[in-house]
Scaffold this motif. Structure first.
Motif, PDB file in Angstrom:
ATOM      1  N   TYR A 157      82.246  54.803  48.754  1.00 33.74           N
ATOM      2  CA  TYR A 157      81.271  55.697  48.711  1.00 33.74           C
ATOM      3  C   TYR A 157      81.084  56.261  47.305  1.00 33.74           C
ATOM      4  O   TYR A 157      80.216  56.664  46.724  1.00 33.74           O
ATOM      5  CB  TYR A 157      80.833  56.663  49.743  1.00 33.74           C
ATOM      6  CG  TYR A 157      80.724  56.051  51.012  1.00 33.74           C
ATOM      7  CD1 TYR A 157      79.900  54.735  51.478  1.00 33.74           C
ATOM      8  CD2 TYR A 157      81.173  56.378  52.330  1.00 33.74           C
ATOM      9  CE1 TYR A 157      79.469  54.227  52.351  1.00 33.74           C
ATOM     10  CE2 TYR A 157      80.968  56.020  53.660  1.00 33.74           C
ATOM     11  CZ  TYR A 157      80.049  54.813  53.714  1.00 33.74           C
ATOM     12  OH  TYR A 157      79.883  54.270  54.989  1.00 33.74           O
ATOM     13  N   GLY A 158      82.300  56.981  46.855  1.00 35.68           N
ATOM     14  CA  GLY A 158      82.673  57.713  45.454  1.00 35.68           C
ATOM     15  C   GLY A 158      82.115  56.747  44.656  1.00 35.68           C
ATOM     16  O   GLY A 158      81.417  57.211  43.759  1.00 35.68           O
ATOM     17  N   ALA A 159      82.651  55.423  44.552  1.00 35.81           N
ATOM     18  CA  ALA A 159      82.172  54.474  43.482  1.00 35.81           C
ATOM     19  C   ALA A 159      80.673  54.347  43.477  1.00 35.81           C
ATOM     20  O   ALA A 159      80.053  54.139  42.488  1.00 35.81           O
ATOM     21  CB  ALA A 159      82.802  53.149  43.523  1.00 35.81           C
ATOM     22  N   ILE A 160      80.082  54.096  44.554  1.00 40.24           N
ATOM     23  CA  ILE A 160      78.611  53.679  44.628  1.00 40.24           C
ATOM     24  C   ILE A 160      77.924  54.815  44.131  1.00 40.24           C
ATOM     25  O   ILE A 160      76.879  54.577  43.412  1.00 40.24           O
ATOM     26  CB  ILE A 160      78.276  53.473  46.203  1.00 40.24           C
ATOM     27  CG1 ILE A 160      78.974  52.218  46.586  1.00 40.24           C
ATOM     28  CG2 ILE A 160      76.561  53.125  46.122  1.00 40.24           C
ATOM     29  CD1 ILE A 160      78.966  51.015  45.474  1.00 40.24           C
ATOM     30  N   GLU A 161      78.386  56.037  44.434  1.00 38.08           N
ATOM     31  CA  GLU A 161      77.607  57.421  43.922  1.00 38.08           C
ATOM     32  C   GLU A 161      77.933  57.367  42.408  1.00 38.08           C
ATOM     33  O   GLU A 161      76.907  58.076  41.795  1.00 38.08           O
ATOM     34  CB  GLU A 161      78.177  58.494  44.441  1.00 38.08           C
ATOM     35  CG  GLU A 161      77.272  59.697  44.615  1.00 38.08           C
ATOM     36  CD  GLU A 161      75.825  59.743  45.329  1.00 38.08           C
ATOM     37  OE1 GLU A 161      75.106  60.677  45.039  1.00 38.08           O
ATOM     38  OE2 GLU A 161      75.572  58.759  45.660  1.00 38.08           O
ATOM     39  N   LEU A 162      79.190  56.967  41.960  1.00 34.42           N
ATOM     40  CA  LEU A 162      79.285  56.797  40.379  1.00 34.42           C
ATOM     41  C   LEU A 162      78.062  55.829  39.661  1.00 34.42           C
ATOM     42  O   LEU A 162      77.694  56.248  38.613  1.00 34.42           O
ATOM     43  CB  LEU A 162      80.392  56.576  40.223  1.00 34.42           C
ATOM     44  CG  LEU A 162      81.671  57.484  40.255  1.00 34.42           C
ATOM     45  CD1 LEU A 162      83.141  57.024  40.278  1.00 34.42           C
ATOM     46  CD2 LEU A 162      81.562  58.312  38.968  1.00 34.42           C
ATOM     47  N   ILE A 163      77.969  54.803  40.312  1.00 41.07           N
ATOM     48  CA  ILE A 163      77.268  53.917  39.868  1.00 41.07           C
ATOM     49  C   ILE A 163      75.622  54.355  39.709  1.00 41.07           C
ATOM     50  O   ILE A 163      74.914  54.264  38.742  1.00 41.07           O
ATOM     51  CB  ILE A 163      77.182  52.467  40.759  1.00 41.07           C
ATOM     52  CG1 ILE A 163      78.572  51.791  40.348  1.00 41.07           C
ATOM     53  CG2 ILE A 163      76.067  51.643  40.367  1.00 41.07           C
ATOM     54  CD1 ILE A 163      78.992  50.629  41.053  1.00 41.07           C
ATOM     55  N   ARG A 164      75.394  54.813  40.780  1.00 41.91           N
ATOM     56  CA  ARG A 164      74.017  55.445  40.864  1.00 41.91           C
ATOM     57  C   ARG A 164      73.733  56.654  39.755  1.00 41.91           C
ATOM     58  O   ARG A 164      72.786  56.592  39.085  1.00 41.91           O
ATOM     59  CB  ARG A 164      73.653  56.194  42.456  1.00 41.91           C
ATOM     60  CG  ARG A 164      72.345  56.897  42.462  1.00 41.91           C
ATOM     61  CD  ARG A 164      72.134  57.287  43.658  1.00 41.91           C
ATOM     62  NE  ARG A 164      72.782  58.584  43.962  1.00 41.91           N
ATOM     63  CZ  ARG A 164      72.220  59.767  43.740  1.00 41.91           C
ATOM     64  NH1 ARG A 164      71.027  60.081  43.166  1.00 41.91           N
ATOM     65  NH2 ARG A 164      72.946  60.965  44.052  1.00 41.91           N
ATOM     66  N   LEU A 165      74.693  57.388  39.551  1.00 40.64           N
ATOM     67  CA  LEU A 165      74.397  58.273  38.523  1.00 40.64           C
ATOM     68  C   LEU A 165      74.767  57.962  37.198  1.00 40.64           C
ATOM     69  O   LEU A 165      73.758  58.240  36.299  1.00 40.64           O
ATOM     70  CB  LEU A 165      75.269  59.812  39.018  1.00 40.64           C
ATOM     71  CG  LEU A 165      75.332  60.254  40.206  1.00 40.64           C
ATOM     72  CD1 LEU A 165      76.318  61.239  40.578  1.00 40.64           C
ATOM     73  CD2 LEU A 165      73.994  61.059  40.238  1.00 40.64           C
ATOM     74  N   ILE A 166      75.405  57.042  37.014  1.00 42.94           N
ATOM     75  CA  ILE A 166      75.676  56.458  35.706  1.00 42.94           C
ATOM     76  C   ILE A 166      74.593  55.825  35.093  1.00 42.94           C
ATOM     77  O   ILE A 166      74.256  55.791  33.979  1.00 42.94           O
ATOM     78  CB  ILE A 166      77.142  55.633  35.627  1.00 42.94           C
ATOM     79  CG1 ILE A 166      78.328  56.551  35.737  1.00 42.94           C
ATOM     80  CG2 ILE A 166      77.035  54.768  34.286  1.00 42.94           C
ATOM     81  CD1 ILE A 166      79.557  55.863  35.729  1.00 42.94           C
ATOM     82  N   HIS A 167      74.056  55.123  35.985  1.00 43.15           N
ATOM     83  CA  HIS A 167      72.863  54.287  35.655  1.00 43.15           C
ATOM     84  C   HIS A 167      71.673  55.039  35.216  1.00 43.15           C
ATOM     85  O   HIS A 167      71.004  54.663  34.290  1.00 43.15           O
ATOM     86  CB  HIS A 167      72.118  53.700  36.973  1.00 43.15           C
ATOM     87  CG  HIS A 167      70.690  52.998  36.869  1.00 43.15           C
ATOM     88  ND1 HIS A 167      70.968  51.619  36.013  1.00 43.15           N
ATOM     89  CD2 HIS A 167      69.368  53.168  36.974  1.00 43.15           C
ATOM     90  CE1 HIS A 167      69.673  51.362  36.023  1.00 43.15           C
ATOM     91  NE2 HIS A 167      68.720  52.101  36.508  1.00 43.15           N
ATOM     92  N   SER A 168      71.333  56.574  35.061  1.00 43.97           N
ATOM     93  CA  SER A 168      70.534  57.460  34.497  1.00 43.97           C
ATOM     94  C   SER A 168      71.425  58.161  33.317  1.00 43.97           C
ATOM     95  O   SER A 168      70.606  58.920  32.959  1.00 43.97           O
ATOM     96  CB  SER A 168      70.091  58.554  35.689  1.00 43.97           C
ATOM     97  OG  SER A 168      69.661  57.895  36.681  1.00 43.97           O
TER      98      SER A 168
END
Length: 346
Positions: free
Chosen positions: A12-23
């Motif tokens: 879950y931490g990695a998926i949240e990183l991906i979501r935030l880094i996308h912006s």
């Protein structure tokens, strides 16, 4: 543009990183590394990422990291990053550890609480504790960064202003913590099973939680004396969110209004900490999906106590968002870059 690798890519931490880094216009996810699912497309595991992440997850290759990426996020369970980060310390790669491997400065303490062999002492000594509101200057110079735990983030931010101004006693301090099930990670267990969690509140790891030595260590540093906080944790039936309600004895006559002004002054240059008005106490829903820590304060004159309520999203300010906040500082970018989102509500 900085190229990024995320190790532990299906958590879950990695998926949240991906979501935030996308912006985030200054970072690009180049590698997603998974020990258990390399070769698979991440969108097969998380279909909501279709069209956002291309290419299969990769196996770990240290030399490839040194050559191809600038920043590595370790979104791994405890016991993994302590073996890998020492292999990158001779490179220019910035290492951001979201696990607990580098948070405790004592090898003996780590081994007592985590039940695993500690990282090399030189790695622990080189790691900067990434709580930007307290250690911003050190974070700016860091190459190896230890991202704080979710409960310690909420508890320390709530307590530090009062301790540093010595308006509360160092002992006793009681921290009553409650968190949603995403804090336990994606691996299923009987504790997080729907029928166990739904319509239920359950205490866990009383006296044994691995965040206890982390909280004690950094509160003690700021207070200038040894602190042993009473810390209790509870699992509650929601996905995201974390709340700490804290109780401490006042050392002087002071009003709620005066305490609020003290906190506002302490955090006035820190955009992600919001201090509530008198009589207004934060709820987890009010920081959902954001990097904010909201704090409410109350002086209980009857018991001579300061009551502090501190809430965060455990996956953002408690993990991925704070990691990005730290990377922003480490690279001289605006601290709020990629994180200036309004909390999701309801």
């Amino acid at each position: 543009m900085k190229n990024v690798a995320i190790i532990g890519g299906t958590g879950y931490g990695a998926i949240e990183l991906i979501r935030l880094i996308h912006s985030h216009e200054y970072m690009h996810v180049k590698k997603i590394i998974s020990h258990s699912q390399h070769g698979e497309e991440l969108a097969q595991v998380y279909p909501h990422l279709i069209d956002f992440i291309e290419g299969p997850m990769e196996e770990l290759e240290i030399e490839s990291l040194k050559e191809d990426v600038d920043i590595v996020f370790f979104a791994t369970p405890a016991g993994v990053s302590k073996k890998l980060i020492p292999k990158l310390e001779d490179s220019t790669v910035q290492c951001i550890d979201l696990s607990g491997d580098l948070r405790i400065s004592s090898q003996e303490q780590y081994e007592n609480w985590y039940g695993k062999e500690a990282a090399p002492q030189h790695t622990l000594d080189n790691a900067v504790y990434g709580l930007p509101e307290i250690y911003k200057d050190q974070v700016k110079k860091a190459k190896v960064l230890s991202n704080p735990g979710c409960f310690p983030t909420s508890a320390i931010l709530g307590l530090i202003p009062a301790l540093s101004h010595k308006i509360i006693a160092a002992n006793p301090i009681i921290i009553d913590g409650k968190t949603g099930v995403s804090g336990a990670g994606r691996t299923p267990s009987s504790m997080t099973h729907f029928s166990e969690t739904n319509d239920n509140v359950k205490p866990y790891k009383l006296g044994k939680h691995q965040h206890i030595p982390e909280i004690d260590q950094y509160l003690s540093v700021m207070a200038g004396e040894s602190i042993s906080a009473t810390f209790t944790t509870h699992l509650i039936p929601m996905t995201r969110g974390l709340i700490c309600t804290m109780y401490s004895q006042l050392t002087k006559d002071i009003s709620t209004d005066e305490v609020i002004k003290l906190y506002q002054s302490y955090y006035q240059s820190h955009p992600f900490v919001r201090i509530r008005k008198e009589g207004d106490f934060p709820a987890t829903k009010e920081v959902y999906g954001s990097n904010f820590c909201d704090i409410g304060l109350h002086v209980d004159q009857r018991t001579n106590q300061l009551i502090i309520v501190s809430v965060i999203d455990n996956l953002v300010k408690g993990a991925a968002g704070q990691a990005i906040q730290n990377v922003n500082l480490m690279n001289g970018w605006d601290e709020q870059h990629g994180l200036s989102t309004i909390p999701m509500y309801p």
